[in-house]
Design a protein around this motif. Structure first.
Motif, PDB file in Angstrom:
ATOM      1  N   TYR A  67      -3.002  -1.990  -3.034  1.00 26.74           N
ATOM      2  CA  TYR A  67      -2.964  -2.324  -4.395  1.00 26.74           C
ATOM      3  C   TYR A  67      -2.717  -3.672  -4.568  1.00 26.74           C
ATOM      4  O   TYR A  67      -2.552  -4.096  -5.905  1.00 26.74           O
ATOM      5  CB  TYR A  67      -2.396  -1.159  -5.179  1.00 26.74           C
ATOM      6  CG  TYR A  67      -0.854  -0.817  -4.944  1.00 26.74           C
ATOM      7  CD1 TYR A  67       0.002  -1.817  -5.746  1.00 26.74           C
ATOM      8  CD2 TYR A  67      -0.297  -0.333  -4.156  1.00 26.74           C
ATOM      9  CE1 TYR A  67       1.298  -1.783  -5.783  1.00 26.74           C
ATOM     10  CE2 TYR A  67       1.060  -0.106  -3.874  1.00 26.74           C
ATOM     11  CZ  TYR A  67       1.755  -0.773  -4.868  1.00 26.74           C
ATOM     12  OH  TYR A  67       2.995  -0.788  -4.637  1.00 26.74           O
ATOM     13  N   GLU A  77       6.260   2.250  -1.869  1.00 26.04           N
ATOM     14  CA  GLU A  77       5.193   1.494  -1.100  1.00 26.04           C
ATOM     15  C   GLU A  77       5.637   0.753   0.165  1.00 26.04           C
ATOM     16  O   GLU A  77       6.870   0.768   0.440  1.00 26.04           O
ATOM     17  CB  GLU A  77       4.333   0.653  -1.828  1.00 26.04           C
ATOM     18  CG  GLU A  77       5.199  -0.583  -2.256  1.00 26.04           C
ATOM     19  CD  GLU A  77       5.934  -0.835  -3.557  1.00 26.04           C
ATOM     20  OE1 GLU A  77       5.709  -1.413  -4.311  1.00 26.04           O
ATOM     21  OE2 GLU A  77       6.734  -0.063  -3.598  1.00 26.04           O
ATOM     22  N   GLU A 127      -4.417   5.184   3.410  1.00 28.94           N
ATOM     23  CA  GLU A 127      -3.905   3.987   2.730  1.00 28.94           C
ATOM     24  C   GLU A 127      -4.624   3.449   1.728  1.00 28.94           C
ATOM     25  O   GLU A 127      -5.810   3.416   1.776  1.00 28.94           O
ATOM     26  CB  GLU A 127      -3.555   3.079   3.867  1.00 28.94           C
ATOM     27  CG  GLU A 127      -2.956   3.384   5.172  1.00 28.94           C
ATOM     28  CD  GLU A 127      -2.623   2.316   5.914  1.00 28.94           C
ATOM     29  OE1 GLU A 127      -3.468   1.029   5.928  1.00 28.94           O
ATOM     30  OE2 GLU A 127      -1.986   2.329   7.133  1.00 28.94           O
ATOM     31  N   VAL A 128      -3.906   3.315   0.604  1.00 28.92           N
ATOM     32  CA  VAL A 128      -4.565   2.724  -0.506  1.00 28.92           C
ATOM     33  C   VAL A 128      -3.767   1.457  -0.969  1.00 28.92           C
ATOM     34  O   VAL A 128      -2.573   1.334  -1.097  1.00 28.92           O
ATOM     35  CB  VAL A 128      -4.359   3.524  -1.734  1.00 28.92           C
ATOM     36  CG1 VAL A 128      -4.932   3.016  -3.079  1.00 28.92           C
ATOM     37  CG2 VAL A 128      -4.906   4.941  -1.425  1.00 28.92           C
ATOM     38  N   SER A 140     -10.350  -1.018   0.241  1.00 32.47           N
ATOM     39  CA  SER A 140      -9.370   0.082  -0.368  1.00 32.47           C
ATOM     40  C   SER A 140      -8.694  -0.341  -1.573  1.00 32.47           C
ATOM     41  O   SER A 140      -8.455   0.461  -2.687  1.00 32.47           O
ATOM     42  CB  SER A 140      -8.127   0.144   0.756  1.00 32.47           C
ATOM     43  OG  SER A 140      -7.075   0.977   0.087  1.00 32.47           O
ATOM     44  N   TYR A 168       0.850  -1.293  -0.082  1.00 36.16           N
ATOM     45  CA  TYR A 168       0.058   0.057   0.062  1.00 36.16           C
ATOM     46  C   TYR A 168       0.702   1.016   0.040  1.00 36.16           C
ATOM     47  O   TYR A 168       2.009   1.216   0.164  1.00 36.16           O
ATOM     48  CB  TYR A 168      -0.849   0.225   1.169  1.00 36.16           C
ATOM     49  CG  TYR A 168      -0.337   0.273   2.604  1.00 36.16           C
ATOM     50  CD1 TYR A 168      -0.195   1.495   3.036  1.00 36.16           C
ATOM     51  CD2 TYR A 168       0.333  -0.817   3.005  1.00 36.16           C
ATOM     52  CE1 TYR A 168       0.555   1.668   4.123  1.00 36.16           C
ATOM     53  CE2 TYR A 168       0.738  -0.652   4.464  1.00 36.16           C
ATOM     54  CZ  TYR A 168       0.978   0.420   4.934  1.00 36.16           C
ATOM     55  OH  TYR A 168       1.610   0.804   6.284  1.00 36.16           O
ATOM     56  N   ASN A 195      -2.001   8.143   0.224  1.00 36.98           N
ATOM     57  CA  ASN A 195      -2.507   8.975  -0.810  1.00 36.98           C
ATOM     58  C   ASN A 195      -2.167  10.649  -0.097  1.00 36.98           C
ATOM     59  O   ASN A 195      -1.848  10.690   1.063  1.00 36.98           O
ATOM     60  CB  ASN A 195      -3.551   8.841  -1.433  1.00 36.98           C
ATOM     61  CG  ASN A 195      -4.818   9.156  -0.497  1.00 36.98           C
ATOM     62  OD1 ASN A 195      -4.610   9.605   0.818  1.00 36.98           O
ATOM     63  ND2 ASN A 195      -5.916   8.690  -0.879  1.00 36.98           N
ATOM     64  N   LYS A 196      -2.499  11.513  -1.067  1.00 37.24           N
ATOM     65  CA  LYS A 196      -2.308  12.743  -0.445  1.00 37.24           C
ATOM     66  C   LYS A 196      -3.146  13.238   0.747  1.00 37.24           C
ATOM     67  O   LYS A 196      -2.900  14.265   1.287  1.00 37.24           O
ATOM     68  CB  LYS A 196      -2.426  13.818  -1.663  1.00 37.24           C
ATOM     69  CG  LYS A 196      -3.934  13.726  -2.535  1.00 37.24           C
ATOM     70  CD  LYS A 196      -3.987  15.031  -3.562  1.00 37.24           C
ATOM     71  CE  LYS A 196      -5.209  14.647  -4.258  1.00 37.24           C
ATOM     72  NZ  LYS A 196      -6.141  14.518  -3.877  1.00 37.24           N
ATOM     73  N   ASP A 197      -4.244  12.464   0.878  1.00 47.01           N
ATOM     74  CA  ASP A 197      -5.018  12.867   1.705  1.00 47.01           C
ATOM     75  C   ASP A 197      -4.894  12.018   3.262  1.00 47.01           C
ATOM     76  O   ASP A 197      -5.494  12.240   4.104  1.00 47.01           O
ATOM     77  CB  ASP A 197      -6.602  12.456   1.559  1.00 47.01           C
ATOM     78  CG  ASP A 197      -7.141  13.343   0.266  1.00 47.01           C
ATOM     79  OD1 ASP A 197      -6.522  14.532   0.189  1.00 47.01           O
ATOM     80  OD2 ASP A 197      -7.680  12.874  -0.569  1.00 47.01           O
TER      81      ASP A 197
END
Length: 188
Positions: free
Chosen positions: A69, A92, A66-67, A172, A58, A61-63
């Motif tokens: 993938y 990552e 956690e993303v 996510s 993961y 992101n800018k916010d």
């Protein structure tokens, strides 16, 4: 699978002889759930094979969210590709989702094996091809299919994932909220 040899010969179809060459260069380690195998900003000179356990890759992101993938399970390979291929800091994190046993091999030793053993060089090529195909499939699924189709594809690919991975990580990965995932799972 009972052994590393069975795992490699079954999943990667390498001969016993090539496995023995590879195995002689790998070391086994036990890791705990929650550990980060690879962290953002670090350079790792190893590639990891999952003998037992589960992982996710993961980024933040800018916010600050956690993303996820990528998920990895027994027999899968864990590495930061830009890190491993270009020796650049990892973009990552790779987190252990369960207590895990991993096999690791150094980048230099693996490249040396590729130079001296055609079967292992082809093994490396096949791993890279598989990773590219998985990335392409994930991008296409995310861009061109609905959330329910993505969910069903994930469950088909990893039938045990709901028992092994938190729903927040799954949502996510699918690019949806946990509420949407709950609706999909309940059939609403």
């Amino acid at each position: 699978m009972n052994s590393s040899k069975d795992l490699f010969q079954h999943k990667y179809e390498i001969s016993g002889e090539s496995f023995e060459l590879l195995n002689a260069c790998m070391s086994e380690e036990s890791k705990s759930k929650g550990e980060l195998l690879i962290k953002v900003g670090e350079i790792h000179n190893y590639i990891y094979f999952i003998k037992t356990g589960a992982m996710r890759s993961y980024f933040i992101n800018k916010d600050g969210k956690e993303v996820t993938y990528w998920f990895g399970f027994e027999g899968d390979i864990a590495a930061s590709l830009s890190n491993f291929i270009k020796s650049k800091p990892s973009m990552e994190n790779i987190e252990l989702l369960e207590d895990s046993v991993i096999l690791k091999i150094s980048r230099s030793k693996l490249l040396e094996l590729y130079e001296t053993n055609l079967e292992l060089a082809n093994f490396g090529r096949k791993i890279a091809e598989k990773a590219l195909l998985e990335m392409e499939e994930q991008i296409l699924l995310t861009q061109f299919t609905d959330a329910k189709s993505r969910y069903l594809k994930l469950i088909n690919r990893f039938p045990e994932i709901l028992q092994r991975v938190k729903l927040g990580h799954i949502s996510s990965y699918l690019g949806i909220t946990q509420v949407t995932l709950s609706r999909i799972r309940s059939g609403k």
